[in-house]
Scaffold this motif. Structure first.
Motif, PDB file in Angstrom:
ATOM      1  N   THR A   4       0.815  -1.221   0.000  1.00  0.00           N
ATOM      2  CA  THR A   4       0.000   0.000   0.000  1.00  0.00           C
ATOM      3  C   THR A   4       0.846   1.266   0.000  1.00  0.00           C
ATOM      4  N   ARG A   5       2.131   1.144   0.274  1.00  0.00           N
ATOM      5  CA  ARG A   5       3.002   2.323   0.295  1.00  0.00           C
ATOM      6  C   ARG A   5       3.338   2.755  -1.130  1.00  0.00           C
ATOM      7  N   PRO A   6       3.605   4.034  -1.337  1.00  0.00           N
ATOM      8  CA  PRO A   6       3.992   4.487  -2.670  1.00  0.00           C
ATOM      9  C   PRO A   6       5.382   3.981  -3.048  1.00  0.00           C
ATOM     10  N   PHE A   7       5.587   3.777  -4.344  1.00  0.00           N
ATOM     11  CA  PHE A   7       6.886   3.322  -4.848  1.00  0.00           C
ATOM     12  C   PHE A   7       7.665   4.492  -5.438  1.00  0.00           C
ATOM     13  N   VAL A   8       8.985   4.444  -5.290  1.00  0.00           N
ATOM     14  CA  VAL A   8       9.886   5.387  -5.941  1.00  0.00           C
ATOM     15  C   VAL A   8      10.746   4.573  -6.898  1.00  0.00           C
ATOM     16  N   PRO A   9      10.831   4.947  -8.167  1.00  0.00           N
ATOM     17  CA  PRO A   9      11.653   4.183  -9.126  1.00  0.00           C
ATOM     18  C   PRO A   9      13.082   4.001  -8.625  1.00  0.00           C
ATOM     19  N   TRP A  10      13.633   2.825  -8.900  1.00  0.00           N
ATOM     20  CA  TRP A  10      14.969   2.496  -8.400  1.00  0.00           C
ATOM     21  C   TRP A  10      16.022   3.492  -8.878  1.00  0.00           C
ATOM     22  N   VAL A 343      11.147   1.087  -5.122  1.00  0.00           N
ATOM     23  CA  VAL A 343      11.293   0.850  -3.688  1.00  0.00           C
ATOM     24  C   VAL A 343      10.101   1.455  -2.956  1.00  0.00           C
ATOM     25  N   PRO A 344       9.407   0.676  -2.124  1.00  0.00           N
ATOM     26  CA  PRO A 344       8.284   1.228  -1.357  1.00  0.00           C
ATOM     27  C   PRO A 344       8.801   2.055  -0.183  1.00  0.00           C
ATOM     28  N   VAL A 345       8.204   3.205   0.039  1.00  0.00           N
ATOM     29  CA  VAL A 345       8.677   4.089   1.106  1.00  0.00           C
ATOM     30  C   VAL A 345       7.532   4.447   2.045  1.00  0.00           C
ATOM     31  N   GLY A 346       7.748   4.195   3.319  1.00  0.00           N
ATOM     32  CA  GLY A 346       6.778   4.554   4.340  1.00  0.00           C
ATOM     33  C   GLY A 346       6.824   6.030   4.656  1.00  0.00           C
ATOM     34  N   GLU A 347       5.948   6.471   5.536  1.00  0.00           N
ATOM     35  CA  GLU A 347       5.829   7.887   5.851  1.00  0.00           C
ATOM     36  C   GLU A 347       7.120   8.451   6.438  1.00  0.00           C
ATOM     37  N   GLY A 348       7.746   7.706   7.347  1.00  0.00           N
ATOM     38  CA  GLY A 348       8.963   8.182   7.980  1.00  0.00           C
ATOM     39  C   GLY A 348      10.089   8.388   6.979  1.00  0.00           C
ATOM     40  N   VAL A 349      10.262   7.439   6.061  1.00  0.00           N
ATOM     41  CA  VAL A 349      11.308   7.550   5.041  1.00  0.00           C
ATOM     42  C   VAL A 349      11.003   8.707   4.099  1.00  0.00           C
ATOM     43  N   ARG A 350       9.742   8.893   3.760  1.00  0.00           N
ATOM     44  CA  ARG A 350       9.368  10.012   2.878  1.00  0.00           C
ATOM     45  C   ARG A 350       9.759  11.348   3.507  1.00  0.00           C
ATOM     46  N   LYS A 351       9.515  11.487   4.798  1.00  0.00           N
ATOM     47  CA  LYS A 351       9.889  12.724   5.499  1.00  0.00           C
ATOM     48  C   LYS A 351      11.403  12.928   5.485  1.00  0.00           C
ATOM     49  N   ASP A 352      12.145  11.847   5.689  1.00  0.00           N
ATOM     50  CA  ASP A 352      13.608  11.935   5.679  1.00  0.00           C
ATOM     51  C   ASP A 352      14.119  12.369   4.311  1.00  0.00           C
ATOM     52  N   ILE A 353      13.583  11.774   3.269  1.00  0.00           N
ATOM     53  CA  ILE A 353      14.018  12.081   1.904  1.00  0.00           C
ATOM     54  C   ILE A 353      13.796  13.561   1.593  1.00  0.00           C
ATOM     55  N   LEU A 354      12.619  14.057   1.923  1.00  0.00           N
ATOM     56  CA  LEU A 354      12.306  15.458   1.634  1.00  0.00           C
ATOM     57  C   LEU A 354      13.160  16.404   2.473  1.00  0.00           C
ATOM     58  N   ALA A 355      13.421  16.028   3.737  1.00  0.00           N
ATOM     59  CA  ALA A 355      14.244  16.873   4.601  1.00  0.00           C
ATOM     60  C   ALA A 355      15.666  16.976   4.064  1.00  0.00           C
ATOM     61  N   ILE A 356      16.235  15.847   3.619  1.00  0.00           N
ATOM     62  CA  ILE A 356      17.590  15.849   3.059  1.00  0.00           C
ATOM     63  C   ILE A 356      17.617  16.645   1.757  1.00  0.00           C
ATOM     64  N   ARG A 357      16.634  16.413   0.905  1.00  0.00           N
ATOM     65  CA  ARG A 357      16.575  17.138  -0.368  1.00  0.00           C
ATOM     66  C   ARG A 357      16.545  18.652  -0.140  1.00  0.00           C
ATOM     67  N   ASP A 358      15.675  19.066   0.772  1.00  0.00           N
ATOM     68  CA  ASP A 358      15.516  20.506   1.005  1.00  0.00           C
ATOM     69  C   ASP A 358      16.747  21.116   1.669  1.00  0.00           C
ATOM     70  N   GLU A 359      17.366  20.346   2.580  1.00  0.00           N
ATOM     71  CA  GLU A 359      18.558  20.859   3.260  1.00  0.00           C
ATOM     72  C   GLU A 359      19.705  21.074   2.279  1.00  0.00           C
TER      73      GLU A 359
END
Length: 369
Positions: A4-10, A343-359
């Motif tokens: 049920t989690r969203p996928f991000v292309p490898w 790769v399926p990403v849960g809510e916590g990982v999604r937040k981490d990815i966006l935080a790193i990207r923005d930083e």
């Protein structure tokens, strides 16, 4: 298989992780290795060691100063069949990649080779390194010590790491026999995953310093750090379910990781100094590579290993069970399901990815946004 989690292309996740590692000072050639090791965890469904750990175990430690982004490798001792390496607190994945390349070459020439690394850091899933050998038709074996987490049988103090003892054996099938698991019932990374997903840790896998079972994942992580909780070894508490076996194997890994490399062990690997300040982890790893050509030949070995796996899967099943697996098979099935999805990403990982990207100000957009 449901997801049920969203996928991000490898390829998108791989490029992002490489650029993120580079953004925090990791050289590009090293960043390529590190990203691949983490994504291999997710390819196999071992999510406790994949994208889930990208920020808290690697990026946060680089920022904290307990993991050096540039890895200065030193060959302390080398013989025709052995290597001792000092990673000098750099990326454990980079040191391990160099080690396995060297040992594979030595094993092909001399039949066997072994190595050990000291002053290292988390090296990702152990099965990545053994699979480097099995892809070449060789047997791979590795183990690593880690932050104290496991209590010895009849004890409640966290003394040893989750200390995986891992094997990859080539077969004549599409995937090797790959046994990659901790010597505790549950590993710290799995507890981290449970905490991020807001899930409890199964009862009986963690014991408090007063002998009580703990299930609150966030509390467990805190108490593992302050020493008031410990993971139980394979088999569980006491002797009735043979917890002493898991305890014994964890001790074997602790000894080989430290004694072969001349490195630190147990409490010295906590990452916290005596006055409570963050410090380097100084982990140790060991590796062995065996070439079946030095015995009966690679093809004979592969067929025999395959025959054994097929016989196990074809044996009589318990009532209600439709399938028997051999080690590495479930991971292969997960890859078949995920390879075209991502790769399926849960809510916590999604937040981490966006935080790193923005930083870092990286120009990435993800499907889940």
């Amino acid at each position: 298989m449901q997801e049920t989690r969203p996928f991000v292309p490898w390829d998108l996740m791989n490029r992002f992780m490489i650029d993120a590692f580079k953004g925090y000072g990791v050289p590009e050639k090293d960043a390529v290795i590190c990203a691949d090791v983490l994504l291999e965890s997710d390819r196999r469904g071992i999510e406790s060691h994949g994208c889930n750990r990208f920020k808290p175990i690697y990026i946060d430690r680089i920022k904290k100063g307990t993991l050096l982004p540039v890895t200065e490798l030193e060959i302390v001792k080398e013989t025709p069949t052995t290597v001792v390496m000092d990673a000098h607190d750099g990326m454990g994945m980079v040191a391990s990649h160099r080690m396995m390349k060297m040992l594979i070459e030595k094993a092909k020439q001399y039949g066997m080779a072994g190595g050990a690394i000291r002053n290292s850091t988390h090296y990702g899933i152990a099965g990545y390194w053994t699979t480097m050998a099995s892809k070449e038709g060789l047997v791979g074996i590795t183990g690593t010590n880690a932050r104290p987490s496991i209590a010895p049988t009849f004890g409640v103090e966290n003394m040893m790491g989750t200390n995986p003892l891992t094997f990859s054996l080539p077969t004549d099938e599409e995937f090797p026999f790959c046994l990659d698991c901790a010597t505790s019932i549950v590993q710290r990374g799995r507890v981290e995953y449970y905490a991020r997903e807001g899930k409890p840790t199964p009862a009986g896998t963690v014991i408090s310093d007063t002998g009580e079972a703990l299930t609150d994942s966030a509390e467990i992580l805190e108490r593992l750090v302050d020493g008031t909780a410990a993971l139980t070894p394979l088999g569980g508490i006491g002797e009735e379910l043979a917890g002493y076996k898991g305890y014994g194997y964890a001790a074997v890994v602790e000894i080989l990781s430290a004694a072969l490399s001349g490195g630190e062990f147990m409490k010295a690997l906590s990452g916290v100094s005596g006055d409570g300040k963050p410090q380097m982890y100084h982990l140790g790893h060991f590796f062995f590579v065996v070439d079946p050509d030095a015995f009966v030949g690679r093809e004979v070995f592969r067929k025999t290993a395959g025959d054994i796996c097929r016989a196990l899967r074809a044996s009589k099943k318990a009532p209600g069970e439709s399938r028997i697996y051999t080690a590495g098979e479930k991971e292969y099935d997960i890859w078949q399901f995920r390879k075209d999805r991502g790769v399926p990403v849960g809510e916590g990982v999604r937040k981490d990815i966006l935080a790193i990207r923005d930083e870092l100000g990286l120009p990435y957009h993800f499907p889940f946004e």
